[in-house]
Write a protein that holds these residues in place. Structure first.
Motif, mmCIF file in Angstrom:
data_model
loop_
_atom_site.group_PDB
_atom_site.id
_atom_site.type_symbol
_atom_site.label_atom_id
_atom_site.label_comp_id
_atom_site.label_asym_id
_atom_site.label_seq_id
_atom_site.Cartn_x
_atom_site.Cartn_y
_atom_site.Cartn_z
ATOM 1 N N THR A 136 0.811 -1.219 0.000
ATOM 2 C CA THR A 136 0.000 0.000 0.000
ATOM 3 C C THR A 136 0.846 1.271 0.000
ATOM 4 O OG1 THR A 136 -0.150 -0.085 2.425
ATOM 5 C CG2 THR A 136 -1.922 -1.145 1.164
ATOM 6 N N HIS A 137 2.098 1.172 0.449
ATOM 7 C CA HIS A 137 2.955 2.361 0.514
ATOM 8 C C HIS A 137 3.739 2.588 -0.777
ATOM 9 C CE1 HIS A 137 5.654 -0.946 1.406
ATOM 10 N NE2 HIS A 137 6.698 -0.143 1.219
ATOM 11 N N LEU A 138 3.534 1.724 -1.779
ATOM 12 C CA LEU A 138 4.240 1.846 -3.049
ATOM 13 C C LEU A 138 3.272 2.178 -4.168
ATOM 14 C CD1 LEU A 138 6.663 -1.245 -2.951
ATOM 15 C CD2 LEU A 138 7.155 1.121 -2.301
ATOM 16 N N THR A 139 3.741 2.926 -5.159
ATOM 17 C CA THR A 139 2.927 3.209 -6.339
ATOM 18 C C THR A 139 2.737 1.937 -7.158
ATOM 19 O OG1 THR A 139 4.840 3.724 -7.723
ATOM 20 C CG2 THR A 139 3.844 5.561 -6.464
ATOM 21 N N ALA A 140 1.855 2.007 -8.144
ATOM 22 C CA ALA A 140 1.656 0.868 -9.046
ATOM 23 C C ALA A 140 2.974 0.478 -9.708
ATOM 24 C CB ALA A 140 0.606 1.220 -10.092
ATOM 25 N N LEU A 141 3.706 1.477 -10.186
ATOM 26 C CA LEU A 141 4.994 1.212 -10.829
ATOM 27 C C LEU A 141 5.952 0.517 -9.870
ATOM 28 C CD1 LEU A 141 7.106 1.551 -13.062
ATOM 29 C CD2 LEU A 141 7.533 3.864 -12.203
ATOM 30 N N ALA A 142 6.059 1.017 -8.653
ATOM 31 C CA ALA A 142 6.979 0.437 -7.677
ATOM 32 C C ALA A 142 6.561 -0.968 -7.280
ATOM 33 C CB ALA A 142 7.074 1.334 -6.455
ATOM 34 N N ASN A 143 5.248 -1.221 -7.195
ATOM 35 C CA ASN A 143 4.761 -2.564 -6.889
ATOM 36 C C ASN A 143 5.192 -3.563 -7.954
ATOM 37 O OD1 ASN A 143 2.763 -3.386 -4.590
ATOM 38 N ND2 ASN A 143 2.298 -1.230 -4.991
ATOM 39 N N VAL A 144 5.171 -3.139 -9.214
ATOM 40 C CA VAL A 144 5.482 -4.055 -10.313
ATOM 41 C C VAL A 144 6.988 -4.270 -10.457
ATOM 42 C CG1 VAL A 144 5.262 -4.432 -12.815
ATOM 43 C CG2 VAL A 144 3.348 -3.457 -11.522
ATOM 44 N N ARG A 145 7.792 -3.251 -10.220
ATOM 45 C CA ARG A 145 9.232 -3.387 -10.463
ATOM 46 C C ARG A 145 10.001 -3.971 -9.279
ATOM 47 N NH1 ARG A 145 10.649 3.061 -10.582
ATOM 48 N NH2 ARG A 145 10.586 3.399 -8.329
ATOM 49 N N ILE A 146 9.371 -4.051 -8.104
ATOM 50 C CA ILE A 146 10.119 -4.493 -6.929
ATOM 51 C C ILE A 146 10.590 -5.942 -7.057
ATOM 52 C CG2 ILE A 146 8.052 -5.202 -5.611
ATOM 53 C CD1 ILE A 146 9.482 -4.096 -3.101
#
Length: 257
Positions: free
Chosen positions: A102-112
């Protein structure tokens, strides 16, 4: 009931043999066996509490089976000597409730995942993540946080996150069950596209329209076993088991499919 054991096939990307799983006195899986070929879409249906989700969780070892074996290609997932994290990276899992950070953007969720698991540099992981967000129709939501997205959009981000790992197999556990009716279609459209692209998918779902039009095979589970399996054209028009016929008639009444 005797355990089913599929014959070994070099063409199988997934092979499950004799899976058992209990939680206390609840014997959830009772010798489940099945296999899939690369590029197939198999949909698992059946009443609640019959072991469908447990089957998926045992396949990627989120739940460790009590007995039985699972292979991805020629590698045994259930072998204790295997690096389960490496194998799990090749199996995408899309949950009912999105499970986004929840603390990450959509982009950050996908690239992590590509960064943490595969060691991609941030620039390369960002490019890959943007490609996958575009694949699910969410290029314009890259900077949005989960709380700013609809349920359907969150689930599509979850799918993009799984795809970013370049999995050999995608597992979907009731991916539309937490969505409002008007949002279900946008998630199913993505899944239809993936099936047409040849993604190997094992899907637990009650969406009979999707199962009928997209799947290569339907599995009906009840009481921790597979009661019936077959191609959709036969499964929906001439099911062999009386229990399957009763279940399909109830689903038709409930969902009008």
């Amino acid at each position: 009931m005797n355990e089913q054991h599929p014959s070994r096939s070099d063409g199988a990307i997934l092979r499950v043999e004799g899976l058992h799983k209990s939680y206390g006195d609840n014997h959830v899986l009772r010798g489940v066996s099945m296999q899939m070929r690369r590029g197939e879409t198999v949909v698992v249906i059946g009443p609640s509490g019959t072991g469908k989700s447990t089957l998926l969780r045992c396949i990627n070892q989120l739940s460790v089976p009590d007995r039985g074996r699972v292979w991805l290609g020629d590698r045994e997932i259930t072998c204790k000597k295997q690096n389960i994290n490496c194998l799990r990276a090749e199996i995408g899992f899309v949950f009912q409730n999105f499970n986004l950070f929840t603390h990450l953007t959509a982009l950050a969720n996908v690239r992590i995942g590509p960064m943490k698991v595969k060691g991609l540099k941030k620039a390369a992981a960002t490019e890959l993540a943007m490609d996958e967000l575009a694949r699910v129709g969410l290029s314009d939501k890259a900077d949005a946080y989960p709380a700013e997205l609809s349920g359907g959009q969150q689930q599509r981000v979850s799918i993009a996150r799984a795809l970013a790992m370049s999995p050999q197999l995608m597992l979907f556990d009731e991916p539309t069950s937490a969505l409002d009716p008007e949002l279900i279609g946008e998630v199913l459209d993505v899944m239809v596209s993936l099936a047409k692209e040849g993604m190997t998918m094992l899907v637990v779902s009650h969406e009979m329209g999707f199962a009928r039009s997209v799947s290569d095979s339907i599995i009906f589970m009840e009481g921790g076993v597979i009661l019936e399996q077959g191609p959709p054209e036969e499964f929906f028009t001439a099911p062999k088991e009386e229990r399957t016929r009763v279940f399909l008639s109830k689903i038709t009444e409930l969902y009008g499919e």
